[in-house]
Scaffold this motif. Structure first.
Motif, PDB file in Angstrom:
ATOM      1  N   THR A 154       0.663  -1.529  -0.194  1.00 19.11           N
ATOM      2  CA  THR A 154       0.106  -0.424   0.278  1.00 19.11           C
ATOM      3  C   THR A 154       1.013   1.206   0.066  1.00 19.11           C
ATOM      4  O   THR A 154       0.608   1.960  -0.692  1.00 19.11           O
ATOM      5  CB  THR A 154      -0.758   0.337   1.153  1.00 19.11           C
ATOM      6  OG1 THR A 154      -1.315  -0.592   0.982  1.00 19.11           O
ATOM      7  CG2 THR A 154      -2.300   1.511   1.567  1.00 19.11           C
ATOM      8  N   LEU A 155       1.946   1.331   0.669  1.00 21.46           N
ATOM      9  CA  LEU A 155       3.114   2.218   1.017  1.00 21.46           C
ATOM     10  C   LEU A 155       3.902   2.516  -0.521  1.00 21.46           C
ATOM     11  O   LEU A 155       3.638   3.809  -0.888  1.00 21.46           O
ATOM     12  CB  LEU A 155       4.041   2.364   2.227  1.00 21.46           C
ATOM     13  CG  LEU A 155       4.514   2.540   2.215  1.00 21.46           C
ATOM     14  CD1 LEU A 155       3.918   4.850   2.477  1.00 21.46           C
ATOM     15  CD2 LEU A 155       5.918   2.393   3.652  1.00 21.46           C
ATOM     16  N   GLY A 157       2.526   1.512  -3.566  1.00 20.77           N
ATOM     17  CA  GLY A 157       1.763   2.175  -4.511  1.00 20.77           C
ATOM     18  C   GLY A 157       1.579   4.222  -4.508  1.00 20.77           C
ATOM     19  O   GLY A 157       1.839   4.487  -5.291  1.00 20.77           O
ATOM     20  N   GLU A 158       1.418   4.084  -3.128  1.00 21.80           N
ATOM     21  CA  GLU A 158       1.053   5.397  -2.272  1.00 21.80           C
ATOM     22  C   GLU A 158       2.659   6.389  -3.226  1.00 21.80           C
ATOM     23  O   GLU A 158       2.184   7.493  -3.084  1.00 21.80           O
ATOM     24  CB  GLU A 158       0.542   5.669  -1.573  1.00 21.80           C
ATOM     25  CG  GLU A 158      -0.273   5.198  -0.732  1.00 21.80           C
ATOM     26  CD  GLU A 158      -1.028   5.698   0.657  1.00 21.80           C
ATOM     27  OE1 GLU A 158       0.758   5.661   1.577  1.00 21.80           O
ATOM     28  OE2 GLU A 158      -1.599   5.145   1.517  1.00 21.80           O
ATOM     29  N   ARG A 159       4.096   5.846  -2.985  1.00 24.01           N
ATOM     30  CA  ARG A 159       4.724   6.630  -3.647  1.00 24.01           C
ATOM     31  C   ARG A 159       5.097   6.495  -4.829  1.00 24.01           C
ATOM     32  O   ARG A 159       5.280   7.487  -5.305  1.00 24.01           O
ATOM     33  CB  ARG A 159       5.976   5.637  -2.819  1.00 24.01           C
ATOM     34  CG  ARG A 159       6.019   6.303  -1.139  1.00 24.01           C
ATOM     35  CD  ARG A 159       5.312   7.351  -0.369  1.00 24.01           C
ATOM     36  NE  ARG A 159       5.398   7.523   0.920  1.00 24.01           N
ATOM     37  CZ  ARG A 159       5.444   7.478   2.390  1.00 24.01           C
ATOM     38  NH1 ARG A 159       7.074   7.331   1.876  1.00 24.01           N
ATOM     39  NH2 ARG A 159       5.757   7.798   3.185  1.00 24.01           N
ATOM     40  N   TRP A 160       4.338   5.177  -5.454  1.00 24.47           N
ATOM     41  CA  TRP A 160       4.798   5.222  -6.793  1.00 24.47           C
ATOM     42  C   TRP A 160       3.876   6.667  -7.417  1.00 24.47           C
ATOM     43  O   TRP A 160       4.224   7.141  -8.365  1.00 24.47           O
ATOM     44  CB  TRP A 160       3.966   4.047  -7.241  1.00 24.47           C
ATOM     45  CG  TRP A 160       3.783   3.965  -9.037  1.00 24.47           C
ATOM     46  CD1 TRP A 160       5.217   4.683  -9.712  1.00 24.47           C
ATOM     47  CD2 TRP A 160       2.896   2.707  -9.407  1.00 24.47           C
ATOM     48  NE1 TRP A 160       4.278   4.177 -10.977  1.00 24.47           N
ATOM     49  CE2 TRP A 160       2.894   3.187 -10.448  1.00 24.47           C
ATOM     50  CE3 TRP A 160       2.190   1.880  -9.026  1.00 24.47           C
ATOM     51  CZ2 TRP A 160       2.373   2.400 -11.935  1.00 24.47           C
ATOM     52  CZ3 TRP A 160       1.601   2.301 -10.254  1.00 24.47           C
ATOM     53  CH2 TRP A 160       1.635   1.770 -11.228  1.00 24.47           C
ATOM     54  N   LYS A 161       3.058   6.632  -7.053  1.00 20.54           N
ATOM     55  CA  LYS A 161       1.231   7.663  -7.220  1.00 20.54           C
ATOM     56  C   LYS A 161       2.522   9.241  -7.252  1.00 20.54           C
ATOM     57  O   LYS A 161       1.975  10.229  -8.128  1.00 20.54           O
ATOM     58  CB  LYS A 161      -0.055   7.336  -6.384  1.00 20.54           C
ATOM     59  CG  LYS A 161      -0.680   6.018  -7.282  1.00 20.54           C
ATOM     60  CD  LYS A 161      -2.135   6.216  -6.356  1.00 20.54           C
ATOM     61  CE  LYS A 161      -2.298   5.162  -6.582  1.00 20.54           C
ATOM     62  NZ  LYS A 161      -4.491   5.066  -5.553  1.00 20.54           N
ATOM     63  N   THR A 162       2.915   9.087  -6.288  1.00 18.02           N
ATOM     64  CA  THR A 162       3.360  11.246  -6.110  1.00 18.02           C
ATOM     65  C   THR A 162       4.912  10.877  -6.777  1.00 18.02           C
ATOM     66  O   THR A 162       5.398  12.293  -6.463  1.00 18.02           O
ATOM     67  CB  THR A 162       3.732  10.658  -4.664  1.00 18.02           C
ATOM     68  OG1 THR A 162       4.400   9.976  -3.872  1.00 18.02           O
ATOM     69  CG2 THR A 162       2.612  10.924  -3.446  1.00 18.02           C
ATOM     70  N   ARG A 284      -5.907  -4.090  -5.497  1.00 16.74           N
ATOM     71  CA  ARG A 284      -5.715  -1.952  -5.305  1.00 16.74           C
ATOM     72  C   ARG A 284      -7.265  -1.670  -6.433  1.00 16.74           C
ATOM     73  O   ARG A 284      -7.715  -0.306  -6.039  1.00 16.74           O
ATOM     74  CB  ARG A 284      -4.290  -1.739  -5.323  1.00 16.74           C
ATOM     75  CG  ARG A 284      -4.314  -0.785  -5.396  1.00 16.74           C
ATOM     76  CD  ARG A 284      -2.776  -0.069  -6.139  1.00 16.74           C
ATOM     77  NE  ARG A 284      -1.879  -0.828  -5.802  1.00 16.74           N
ATOM     78  CZ  ARG A 284      -0.884  -1.246  -6.006  1.00 16.74           C
ATOM     79  NH1 ARG A 284      -0.387  -0.913  -7.290  1.00 16.74           N
ATOM     80  NH2 ARG A 284       0.250  -2.350  -5.443  1.00 16.74           N
TER      81      ARG A 284
END
Length: 323
Positions: A154-155, A157-162, A284
């Motif tokens: 999850t982390l 994925g979030e850092r990939w989006k940013t 996801r």
């Protein structure tokens, strides 16, 4: 070197695994990382173990199942291990238990999430694999998946989006998990009466890690799982469910696109299997398809803990029908 056939009190690793209740891969991992036992070898290079080795591994298995970290108790003597377990028995019902969400030992899992994420950002696959191997041993399989992998990815994925991480970081971590599946899969045989499940991803969904982990969780719950891999059309999924007499089909959806492929496949699958087979959907990207999931009447999974809870419900419903 010793010939195992010459001494009936020396045993192969397969015999040790069967008698101690520990998978052969985990026996090797405990030897390599913690020197829990030190087997000798035959002339052909095969490991051979003694009765004392089996006794140690059996006690270590019991202790780790109660929440003790293998790294802290691997060098305990037989007497020390026995005293540790006896003390817990005497202290019931306050003895240590395997970690669960909300349990104080969750801090260990959170520590591993931090260490693993650092290895991911450094693109250090070797260190990440080492952390994963140690965490499987120390946390247990279920908690490794739910308390480490779930928040870690999850982390990521979030850092990939940013833009802080690249897709290749996630691919590297996923690849290492796949290489360790032999440590995660449940080798125990299921009774004939065990509920059956098919696990896969639909057409166009190429990332299978979520499906694979769901299969492992279901196996730990005692389900007989047929894992089909990724990217299967509805007709093939339905055929597998029919061949295995599956009570449930679990599908992972990890990516979304502006097309009608997933909705079409889900509608087709429901039509083919009817209403008596539960269709469970997680992943996801599952929320992206909320409307079609509601239309088809699937069960939407929020996380692996929710998944386990629903499997309990299915088994309870099955028992009621039998009664």
């Amino acid at each position: 070197m010793t010939d195992i056939k010459d001494n009936p009190e020396q045993y192969s690793i397969s015999t040790v695994a069967k008698r101690s209740g520990i998978k052969t891969e985990l026996v090797r991992a405990w030897e390599r990382r913690y020197q829990a036992v030190t087997p000798t070898r035959t002339a052909g290079g095969h490991r051979i173990y003694t009765e004392q080795d089996i006794a140690r591994l059996t006690l270590l298995n019991q202790a780790t199942s109660h929440g003790h970290n293998i790294s802290r108790i691997a060098h305990y003597s037989l007497d020390e291990l026995k005293k540790l377990l006896q003390a817990e028995e005497a202290a019931k019902p306050t003895k240590l238990i395997p970690i669960t969400p909300g349990h104080p030992n969750k801090a260990l899992a959170e520590e591993y999430v931090g260490k693993c994420y650092t290895a991911v950002t450094a693109f250090d696959g070797k260190t990440l694999e080492s952390h994963f191997e140690n965490a499987i041993v120390e946390l247990g399989i279920q908690n490794f998946i739910e308390e480490l992998l779930d928040p870690l990815f999850t982390l990521i994925g979030e850092r990939w989006k940013t833009g802080e991480l690249r897709p290749v970081h996630e691919h590297m971590a996923s690849s290492i998990i796949r290489s360790l599946i032999y440590l995660l899969r449940n080798n125990a045989s299921c009774p004939p009466s065990a509920p059956k499940m098919v696990v896969t991803t639909p057409v166009g969904q190429l990332h299978e890690l979520g499906a694979l982990l769901a299969a492992i969780i279901a196996e730990l719950k005692g389900w007989q799982v047929t894992y089909l891999g990724a990217n299967l059309p509805a007709e093939e999924i339905a055929a597998a469910a029919k061949f295995t007499d599956a009570a449930a089909i679990t599908i992972s959806i990890s990516s979304c696109a502006d097309d009608n492929v997933v909705p079409k496949e889900l509608r087709r699958l429901r039509k083919l299997v009817g209403i008596d087979v539960a269709i469970i959907v997680g992943g996801r990207a599952a929320p992206y398809y909320e409307s079609i999931l509601n239309e088809v009447g699937v069960v939407k999974m929020h996380n692996f803990a929710h998944f386990r809870s629903y499997l309990d419900e299915l088994e309870s419903q099955k028992d009621k029908k039998r009664a």
